[in-house]
Write a protein that holds these residues in place. Structure first.
Motif, PDB file in Angstrom:
ATOM      1  N   VAL A  38      -4.972   7.136  -1.336  1.00  0.00           N
ATOM      2  CA  VAL A  38      -3.724   7.618  -1.937  1.00  0.00           C
ATOM      3  C   VAL A  38      -2.630   7.697  -0.879  1.00  0.00           C
ATOM      4  CG1 VAL A  38      -2.635   9.631  -3.011  1.00  0.00           C
ATOM      5  CG2 VAL A  38      -4.819   8.804  -3.858  1.00  0.00           C
ATOM      6  N   GLY A  39      -2.974   8.174   0.311  1.00  0.00           N
ATOM      7  CA  GLY A  39      -2.007   8.243   1.398  1.00  0.00           C
ATOM      8  C   GLY A  39      -1.502   6.864   1.799  1.00  0.00           C
ATOM      9  N   LEU A  40      -2.405   5.897   1.855  1.00  0.00           N
ATOM     10  CA  LEU A  40      -2.003   4.527   2.186  1.00  0.00           C
ATOM     11  C   LEU A  40      -1.071   3.967   1.123  1.00  0.00           C
ATOM     12  CD1 LEU A  40      -2.282   1.977   3.955  1.00  0.00           C
ATOM     13  CD2 LEU A  40      -4.245   1.358   2.536  1.00  0.00           C
ATOM     14  N   ASN A  41      -1.369   4.223  -0.142  1.00  0.00           N
ATOM     15  CA  ASN A  41      -0.492   3.737  -1.209  1.00  0.00           C
ATOM     16  C   ASN A  41       0.891   4.372  -1.147  1.00  0.00           C
ATOM     17  OD1 ASN A  41      -2.218   1.866  -2.284  1.00  0.00           O
ATOM     18  ND2 ASN A  41      -3.039   3.241  -3.833  1.00  0.00           N
ATOM     19  N   GLN A  45       4.301   2.183  -0.496  1.00  0.00           N
ATOM     20  CA  GLN A  45       5.413   2.219  -1.446  1.00  0.00           C
ATOM     21  C   GLN A  45       6.700   2.632  -0.745  1.00  0.00           C
ATOM     22  OE1 GLN A  45       5.327   1.248  -4.864  1.00  0.00           O
ATOM     23  NE2 GLN A  45       7.504   1.247  -4.412  1.00  0.00           N
ATOM     24  N   GLN A  46       6.620   3.606   0.155  1.00  0.00           N
ATOM     25  CA  GLN A  46       7.805   4.018   0.910  1.00  0.00           C
ATOM     26  C   GLN A  46       8.308   2.881   1.790  1.00  0.00           C
ATOM     27  OE1 GLN A  46       8.777   6.744  -0.940  1.00  0.00           O
ATOM     28  NE2 GLN A  46       9.683   7.277   1.000  1.00  0.00           N
ATOM     29  N   VAL A 137       7.767  -7.790  -5.487  1.00  0.00           N
ATOM     30  CA  VAL A 137       6.397  -7.445  -5.863  1.00  0.00           C
ATOM     31  C   VAL A 137       5.526  -7.593  -4.622  1.00  0.00           C
ATOM     32  CG1 VAL A 137       4.421  -8.057  -7.294  1.00  0.00           C
ATOM     33  CG2 VAL A 137       6.717  -8.191  -8.237  1.00  0.00           C
ATOM     34  N   TYR A 138       4.772  -6.553  -4.312  1.00  0.00           N
ATOM     35  CA  TYR A 138       3.845  -6.580  -3.178  1.00  0.00           C
ATOM     36  C   TYR A 138       2.454  -6.254  -3.685  1.00  0.00           C
ATOM     37  CZ  TYR A 138       1.539  -5.266   1.176  1.00  0.00           C
ATOM     38  OH  TYR A 138       0.660  -5.184   2.226  1.00  0.00           O
ATOM     39  N   ILE A 139       1.488  -7.081  -3.332  1.00  0.00           N
ATOM     40  CA  ILE A 139       0.101  -6.839  -3.718  1.00  0.00           C
ATOM     41  C   ILE A 139      -0.627  -6.350  -2.467  1.00  0.00           C
ATOM     42  CG2 ILE A 139      -2.003  -7.839  -4.644  1.00  0.00           C
ATOM     43  CD1 ILE A 139      -0.149  -9.873  -6.070  1.00  0.00           C
ATOM     44  N   MET A 156       2.715  -3.295  -6.235  1.00  0.00           N
ATOM     45  CA  MET A 156       3.760  -2.317  -5.945  1.00  0.00           C
ATOM     46  C   MET A 156       5.085  -3.030  -6.123  1.00  0.00           C
ATOM     47  SD  MET A 156       2.339  -0.335  -2.671  1.00  0.00           S
ATOM     48  CE  MET A 156       0.942   0.734  -2.831  1.00  0.00           C
ATOM     49  N   ILE A 157       6.052  -2.307  -6.649  1.00  0.00           N
ATOM     50  CA  ILE A 157       7.319  -2.933  -7.017  1.00  0.00           C
ATOM     51  C   ILE A 157       8.471  -2.208  -6.343  1.00  0.00           C
ATOM     52  CG2 ILE A 157       8.860  -3.441  -8.944  1.00  0.00           C
ATOM     53  CD1 ILE A 157       6.353  -3.594 -10.684  1.00  0.00           C
TER      54      ILE A 157
END
Length: 178
Positions: A38-41, A45-46, A137-139, A156-157
Motif C-alpha cells: 500500500v505504501g509503494l502504491n 501515485q504521488q 497511464v502507468y502499469i 495508475m492514472i
C-alpha cells in the motif's frame, strides 16, 4: 522408572515460544507485506501525479518540440520527473488538443479520464493558445510477482488539463491534428 503423569503434560512449557512464533510469524509477515504494498502504491501515485504536472508544464510553456514522439517525450521530459526507481517502459501518454473540457466526458473520446486502455493514444503538443488534455497511464510492478504469485496489472492514472501559453497573442487555432 519415573513416568510423567498424563495430566502433567499440560504443565510442560518447553517449546511454547517456538510454537507461538510459528503461529504469529506468517500472519505478521503477510500484514507487513500488505502495508509495504500500500505504501509503494501511494508513493507511485504521488510520483506519477507530480511528473504529470511537471510534464504538462513543459508542454504548456512550449518546450516540447512538435517533432517529438511519445517515446521521446517519455524519456526526455516525463522520466526525469517521475523518479529513478520507476520503470518508464510501462508509461503511456496521451496528449491532445481539445475544443473544450466537456468533450472529455463524451463517449467519442477513447481515453476518458476513467479509462485505462492504452490503445488509440495520440501525442500532439498543440499550438499556442490551444486547450490541452494529458492522460498518463502507468502499469506498476506487482509485489505478488516477486513471490511467484500471479501478477495483476493495476493501472495508475495521471491527468492534466491546461491551455498552452499564447505569449504572442496569436489567434487560437481550433483543436485539430498535429
Amino acid at each position: 522408572m519415573n513416568r510423567p503423569h498424563p495430566f502433567r503434560l499440560g504443565c510442560d512449557r518447553r517449546g511454547v515460544a517456538a510454537i507461538e512464533f510459528a503461529l504469529v510469524c506468517m500472519p505478521f509477515t503477510l500484514f507487513l507485506m500488505a502495508v509495504l504494498g500500500v505504501g509503494l502504491n501511494f508513493y507511485l501515485q504521488q510520483a506519477l501525479d507530480y511528473a504529470t504536472q511537471a510534464a504538462a508544464r513543459q508542454v504548456q510553456l512550449g518546450l516540447v518540440p512538435a517533432a517529438d514522439t511519445q517515446a521521446d517525450f517519455i524519456t526526455k521530459v516525463f522520466c526525469p520527473s517521475f523518479g529513478q526507481f520507476q520503470a518508464c517502459g510501462n508509461l503511456f501518454v496521451d496528449l491532445r488538443p481539445v475544443t473544450d473540457y466537456q468533450q472529455l466526458t463524451n463517449p467519442g473520446v477513447p481515453d476518458a479520464p476513467d479509462s485505462t486502455a492504452t490503445t488509440g493514444f495520440v501525442f500532439c503538443p498543440g499550438q499556442p493558445g490551444q486547450l490541452m488534455y494529458m492522460h498518463v497511464v502507468y502499469i506498476p510492478p506487482s509485489l505478488g510477482a516477486l513471490f511467484g504469485m500471479t501478477p495483476t496489472e493495476t493501472a495508475m492514472i495521471g491527468n492534466a488539463s491546461f491551455a498552452n501559453e499564447n505569449p504572442g497573442g496569436f489567434a487560437v487555432p481550433p483543436a485539430g491534428g498535429c
